[in-house]
Design an enzyme around this catalytic site. Structure first.
Site, short mmCIF file in Angstrom:
data_model
loop_
_atom_site.label_atom_id
_atom_site.label_comp_id
_atom_site.label_asym_id
_atom_site.label_seq_id
_atom_site.Cartn_x
_atom_site.Cartn_y
_atom_site.Cartn_z
N ASP A 29 2.61 6.20 2.78
CA ASP A 29 3.38 5.85 1.59
C ASP A 29 4.03 7.14 1.07
O ASP A 29 3.68 8.25 1.48
CB ASP A 29 2.49 5.18 0.54
CG ASP A 29 3.34 4.37 -0.45
OD1 ASP A 29 4.57 4.60 -0.53
OD2 ASP A 29 2.78 3.51 -1.15
C1 NOJ Z 1 5.94 3.80 -2.88
C2 NOJ Z 1 5.43 2.40 -2.81
O1 NOJ Z 1 4.03 2.40 -2.99
C3 NOJ Z 1 5.76 1.68 -1.52
O2 NOJ Z 1 5.39 0.35 -1.65
C4 NOJ Z 1 7.20 1.85 -1.18
O3 NOJ Z 1 7.50 1.15 -0.01
C5 NOJ Z 1 7.52 3.31 -1.03
N1 NOJ Z 1 7.24 3.99 -2.29
C6 NOJ Z 1 8.95 3.58 -0.63
O4 NOJ Z 1 9.80 3.35 -1.68
#
Ligand code: NOJ
Length: 732
Positions: free
Chosen positions: A291
């Site tokens: 993530d």
């Molecule tokens: C953080 C989030 O937790 C995740 O769900 C998302 O896909 C990513 N950022 C990318 O934006």
């Protein structure tokens, strides 16, 4: 003569050149070769630095997500593995892709990812609402629309579906998943993977899916985002794994590692989860992306002293791609040289990323063809799907004395901060959705009641704050109308990432508005838009009818108005429990059995929720038969079929969802009081009877899973349950 010689020389030169070129065309560029051979060939040509670059993801284009702000990446390296693509126009993508194809030594295309969570431009209801439709086929179609819009705009890969079982409505991200039940998350997760990926990722209208957040993120303590989770191995397997196992089996080519610390080892550094289960047991051959920032956050979580150690831990655990950490690009090559990361593991990681790129057809079609917006966005068939999904997601929570549908009324007051809002109906993660595309509730009502019912409007108050200056106007409108529709709810930014709330109640001002309107003595109909389950105990008492409309996306206004008018019969049922009070959390239907069922209740409030999982009313009535079984005694390997008939005994056609639960009252490992194992939705015309059936897979449905992920089926009594009907089966 001279001319002739020149011509001959030229053709000899051309032939030799073509021959040489043919001879030199590397195998990986030959589309006819099997993907694995192409991957191996390409890998064999790569330097250490080129390999490492494939494992990094930067961003490209405008990013206005406040949680994920990063420096704009102006100078994208031609060798970069992936980019998060924030633009809705393929031009920028194609420029960067050209650089990758022409300026990098091997011409490896970039993989462009983006958060296409509940639609790209055609924004459909949030996932929590979608699950209330109990219509996975429709969700699959909606995801196929999202894939088509995204891919035609330059996005190859979506960071969706989120299949985190979530039982705490305070957690803002409860909106992004399919609710509290493992099986429901599995079914809808599979439907979305199929919708996004289809049968052929390279057909120009499909995108790679990403199961997230692997794993247990929904168990965040007290609904606070990014925090610790305590998950026993048995609970991990029983509750959090099933959606992922199903998604991997359905062919999802990527997964995203989670932010949460799991029993002391964050998801992003968790070898057991990322390697032992995913790669070794399930044989997943795609890749895991971290993530955003999750690798460098291993420092703040207290398991890595610096970015280099974080890179080593995440990589060795099984995270192949670094999303915006600047850990792999800065440290991976060095870690390999120092022997702290093996070359074998590096090669395996690169192969996984390349495999996905080949499957997407990026080597053959690196550029997104130009198209007009109207050729890809908001197509009539796409809007129809969005409208249908919004319709089927609405859950009627209350309808006292048939306050709905609105009949025999000529003047209706429409009040509340949500009535004319288009922005908030879209919810969080709206991708390229635009507020102006959305049909508001008020606009829907105007369309529905044109020349039939006069609509009065007063906002009454804002979503929060203390300004009651609009109350008088709202009360006046209510007094002069035959009924009052009050549109309440949450702002879009109150749910989603980094949007935890301490209570599921709506702000006091919204409750006060309803108390005020009640003085008019007219039927009060509440429309509730939110990204989480709400605490409605006080509002319920003030209302005659309540519709939970969630955040329905751009096409909600018309179907919601259609439900109010009676043109549409509501059929949605809750995918998550609505507690009586926030203090009941965690409260979910599939809890374990208590040691004392007659005691242990709250002293101050009821111990049961206000609305349970699976609850939802209709304008018609359904009568269920008893459950019929094909056998009452079975042994392993036997087939068992359960059936109920459902009769529509009311005056309106309606769709009914039958939820099939099982219960294992005595087991080596205690089991939940009931567990959903199958569901089916059918349209039943008035007076008609339909049969619903459930083919029980004895091991899968009656068996239980232990802390090692092994499934057991014990001899003994089991129950199959539907509504208030239950029947016993004996397994020998
Ligand atoms: C953080 C989030 O937790 C995740 O769900 C998302 O896909 C990513 N950022 C990318 O934006």
């Amino acid at each position: 003569m001279k001319k002739k010689i020149t011509l001959i020389c030229l053709s000899i030169f051309l032939c030799t050149a073509t021959f040489a070129q043919k001879k030199e065309t590397p195998l990986y560029k030959d589309a006819k070769q099997p993907i694995e051979k192409r991957v191996d060939d390409l890998l064999s040509r790569m330097t250490l630095e080129e390999k490492v670059m494939q494992l990094n993801q930067f961003t490209l284009g405008r990013n206005d997500n406040a949680n994920n702000m990063a420096d704009p990446v102006n100078d994208i390296p031609a060798e970069i593995g992936s980019l998060i693509y924030f633009s809705s126009n393929p031009d920028l993508r194609n420029q960067v892709q050209k650089k990758a194809m022409e300026k990098s030594r091997l011409g490896i295309p970039v993989l462009f990812g983006y958060d296409v969570i509940h639609g790209y431009r055609t924004v459909y209801p949030i996932s929590l609402a979608q699950a209330c439709s109990w219509n996975p086929e429709l969700v699959k179609q909606a995801c196929a629309v999202a894939a088509q819009e995204a891919r035609m705009s330059g996005v190859d890969w979506t960071f969706s579906p989120m299949i985190d079982v979530a039982r705490d409505g305070r957690w803002g991200r409860v909106s992004e998943g399919y609710g509290e039940d493992p099986y429901t998350n599995a079914v809808f997760g599979v439907a979305s993977v199929q919708g996004y990926q289809g049968d052929d990722l390279s057909d120009g209208k499909k995108v790679a899916a990403c199961l997230k957040h692997y794993i247990g993120y929904g168990a965040s303590e007290a609904g606070r985002d990014y925090v610790y989770t305590e998950i026993s191995r048995q609970t991990l397997w029983d509750t959090y794994m099933p959606p992922y196992e199903a998604g991997v089996k359905a062919g999802a080519v990527t997964l995203m590692s989670s932010f949460n610390d799991i029993n002391g080892t964050p998801g992003t550094a968790n070898h057991y989860i990322l390697t032992e289960i995913l790669k070794e047991r399930w044989q997943h051959d795609g890749f895991v992306v971290s993530d955003w920032g999750a690798i460098q956050q291993l420092r703040s979580q207290g398991v890595a002293k610096d970015k280099k150690e974080a890179a080593m831990k995440a990589f060795n655990a099984g995270v192949e791609m670094d999303m915006m950490n600047q850990c792999y690009d800065n440290h991976l090559a060095e870690l390999v040289k120092e022997g702290k990361v093996s070359e074998e593991l590096l090669n395996d990681a690169v192969k996984r990323v390349l495999r996905v790129k080949f499957r997407l057809g990026l080597f053959e079609t690196p550029y997104t063809p130009a198209s007009k917006e109207k050729e890809r966005f908001l197509l009539p068939q796409s809007l129809k799907i969005a409208e249908q999904l919004a319709e089927e997601s609405v859950v009627m929570l209350k309808n006292n004395n048939n306050a709905l549908p609105l009949t025999g009324v000529s003047k209706v007051a429409v009040v509340g901060p949500m009535a004319k809002s288009n922005w908030h109906l879209l919810g969080s993660w709206r991708a390229q959705g635009k507020a102006e595309d959305a049909v508001t509730v008020f606009a829907g009502l105007e369309n529905e009641f044109k020349n039939k019912i006069q609509l009065l409007y007063a906002q009454g108050c804002d979503f929060d704050g203390e300004d009651k200056s609009g109350f008088d106007e709202a009360l006046t409108a209510a007094k002069s109308a035959d009924a009052v529709i009050v549109c309440l709810g949450e702002k879009a930014q109150w749910s989603g990432e980094n949007a935890s709330r301490s209570t599921l109640s709506l702000p006091q001002i919204q409750e006060d508005l309803v108390t005020e309107l009640k003085k008019a003595g007219k039927p009060v109909i509440l429309l509730l838009s939110s990204g989480r389950p709400l605490e409605l105990t006080r509002l319920e008492k003030l209302s005659n009818a309540m519709l939970q409309i969630w955040q329905p996306g751009i096409a909600g206004g018309n179907p919601i108005a259609g439900i109010l008018s009676g043109r549409i019969n509501p059929s949605g049922k809750l995918s998550i429990t609505f507690p009586y009070a926030t203090g009941q959390i965690p409260i979910y239907y599939n809890h374990r059995q208590s040691a004392r069922t007659h005691q242990g209740k709250y002293q101050d409030i009821p111990s049961t929720p206000l609305y349970e999982f699976g609850y939802g009313l209709s304008y018609t009535t359904f009568e269920y038969s008893d459950i019929k079984l094909s056998a009452h005694k079975v042994k392993r390997g036997d087939k068992l079929i359960a059936e109920v008939t459902v009769k529509n005994t009311g005056n309106m056609d309606g769709a009914e969802v039958v939820h099939w639960f099982v219960r294992d009252p005595v087991s080596t490992i205690s089991r939940p009081v009931k567990e959903l194992k199958h569901f089916e939705k059918q349209m039943i015309k008035k007076g008609e009877t339909k049969t619903f059936s459930f083919e029980v897979d004895l091991i899968q449905d009656f068996g239980f899973i232990d802390g090692e992920g092994k499934r057991f089926l014990e001899s003994g009594e089991y129950y199959v349950l539907v509504k208030d009907k239950k029947v016993m089966v004996e397994v020998e």
